[in-house]
Design a protein around this motif. Sequence first.
Motif, PDB file in Angstrom:
ATOM      1  N   GLN A 307     -11.933  18.083 -50.282  1.00  0.00           N
ATOM      2  CA  GLN A 307     -11.479  18.427 -51.706  1.00  0.00           C
ATOM      3  C   GLN A 307     -10.013  18.369 -51.881  1.00  0.00           C
ATOM      4  O   GLN A 307      -9.384  18.867 -53.180  1.00  0.00           O
ATOM      5  N   GLN A 419     -19.699  17.237 -56.831  1.00  0.00           N
ATOM      6  CA  GLN A 419     -19.344  16.309 -55.756  1.00  0.00           C
ATOM      7  C   GLN A 419     -19.813  14.936 -56.055  1.00  0.00           C
ATOM      8  O   GLN A 419     -19.378  13.874 -55.691  1.00  0.00           O
ATOM      9  N   ASP A 422     -18.458  11.802 -57.209  1.00  0.00           N
ATOM     10  CA  ASP A 422     -17.699  10.702 -56.599  1.00  0.00           C
ATOM     11  C   ASP A 422     -18.343   9.372 -56.562  1.00  0.00           C
ATOM     12  O   ASP A 422     -17.635   8.482 -56.516  1.00  0.00           O
ATOM     13  N   CYS A 472     -23.518  12.779 -50.321  1.00  0.00           N
ATOM     14  CA  CYS A 472     -21.927  12.960 -50.845  1.00  0.00           C
ATOM     15  C   CYS A 472     -21.123  11.749 -50.377  1.00  0.00           C
ATOM     16  O   CYS A 472     -21.323  11.173 -49.450  1.00  0.00           O
ATOM     17  N   CYS A 487     -19.351  18.315 -49.316  1.00  0.00           N
ATOM     18  CA  CYS A 487     -20.660  19.079 -49.648  1.00  0.00           C
ATOM     19  C   CYS A 487     -21.113  20.403 -48.824  1.00  0.00           C
ATOM     20  O   CYS A 487     -20.813  21.367 -49.151  1.00  0.00           O
TER      21      CYS A 487
END
Length: 510
Positions: A307, A419, A422, A472, A487
């Motif tokens: 992140q 997340q 995304d 993710c 994640c």
Amino acid sequence: MPKSTSIWIDTAHRPSTSPLDRDATADVCIVGAGIAGLTTAYLLARDGASVVVLDAGSVGNGQTAVTTAHLSNVIDDTFKEMLRLHGPDGARLARESHGSAIDAIEGICTGEHMDCRFERVDGYLFLGRNQKESSLDEEMEAARASGATVQRLPHAPVTGFSSGPCLRFPNQAHFHPLKYLNGLATAIRRRGGQIYSDSRVIEATGGAGACVRTAAGHVVRPQSIVIATNSPFNDLVAIHTKQAPYHTYAIGTRVSRGAITPALYWDTEDPYHYVRLHHTSNRELGGDNDDAVDILIVGGEDHKAGQAQDADARFAALEAWTRERFRAAGAVEFRWSGQVMETVDGLGYIGRNPLDADNVYVVTGDSGMGMTHGTIGGMLITDLILDRENPWTELYDPARVRTGAAVEWVKENLNVALQYKDWLTRGDVASIDEIAPGNGAVVVEAGRKIAVYRDERGTVHRRSAVCPHLGCVVAWNPSASTWDCPCHGSRFDKFGGVFNGPSPNDLDPA
Ligand SMILES: Cc1cc2nc3c(=O)[nH]c(=O)nc-3n(C[C@H](O)[C@H](O)[C@H](O)COP(=O)(O)OP(=O)(O)OC[C@H]3O[C@@H](n4cnc5c(N)ncnc54)[C@H](O)[C@@H]3O)c2cc1C
Ligand code: FES
């Protein structure tokens, strides 16, 4: 230019090992040859069990190679939190277990005649920026309630660092983690244990016909299985909703021997800075003489894995922080980074794997104290397998739920849920042409997210950017040249090969 590797990788060889090339049997099959796996294998072998260790890479292929190797019984999530989450008995047991782990490491180093620079030092907790002195008083009170020996001082009695008000915790330690792993590997083999490298495990089934299968198709049939892969690949959600991956950074700067007193130093910020010295020589660092030098190792600047992509800024911030406080710090010789698994209640998950057969064990949730957590793992799991009582069984039970951790649990799982946005965002770059050699980025092609890495020669390597664990979208990590999942912490090398669970598989072809 600093080396983009840890000082441990730069100054230790790896034991020579080969892949498993036939089926095997053993009392215990241990998956993962980091500190947790090798400690477990060593202690079991010492007690007469036959062990087979399988690692996807080599010995010390994972986070044990990029640690900073503080050995401490000062819980990094604070004693105050330990009291709140686990009560006075739990906090006391946690402190005692980490202290016992340090003692065990010291005993193994001595007993096996290892040259891994184990050294006892004091630990100092000092105030971070904008922190109140009362936080030290509260932590001292909580540490004492947990049975710790602790002293409040106006400043640490050390050379080369002006700490200001601090707490002193005696009898901590540090060592060279890869030289320690080498010593463990030698001792395991001397007792008949087998260690195989390049042997990725893709399936671990417990029960009466327990079986561990490698990607090459070979099978180990043990009585018990220990998954010590840092983040278990054999568990879909039970553990992964209770721990979160954080990326953390470290630098090593050269200082003259004696300029700074060897000790463990930490501040009270969140994320906190962590500091230690490592004794080495000019020759070990590639020089042409044996002059003694120290490397000052400073870590911090943590963020949730996958992140943030500003590694250069984080290394620069660490260096600035270091130079402000340690005037003797010389040139930065090393910079590296790695991942820790933070559990929602601050302690590792060690014991029987939840929702699995009784003979499958797991050790995970290092929480920045993975050297001691990994060692506790070895001690506790050895006792469980050999049917011996262990006072830490309940404290570290992977199936535990602590009501006080509910807020943290919600926060981390909400972060995971976020997340998935995304999937809807644009890629990191609009076109593959924008990716410089040696870099990676996520691009969108025909509505799909693709993880694209351009190698130094300009060749482009493309994989699906969707994490095989629970879907993710992975992110490029510029400091380690890896694809990291935001994640639950799966990590993939630049070509998409998985090297850290929970994903059991590589990134799919694009
Ligand atoms: C920058 C940094 C600083 C840190 N500082 C400290 C510190 O000062 N003190 C401290 O106590 N802790 C610290 N930690 C944490 C500590 O380093 C780790 O928690 C610890 O090394 C984890 O050890 P492990 O044996 O559990 O995992 P690892 O060392 O990651 O070993 C796991 C092994 O499993 C193998 N593996 C994975 N999947 C498979 C598979 N499917 N099949 C076969 N093998 C597999 C991997 O190849 C790897 O070799 C730090 C971590 C980082 C990143
Ligand atoms: S690690 Fe769980 S989705 Fe990637």
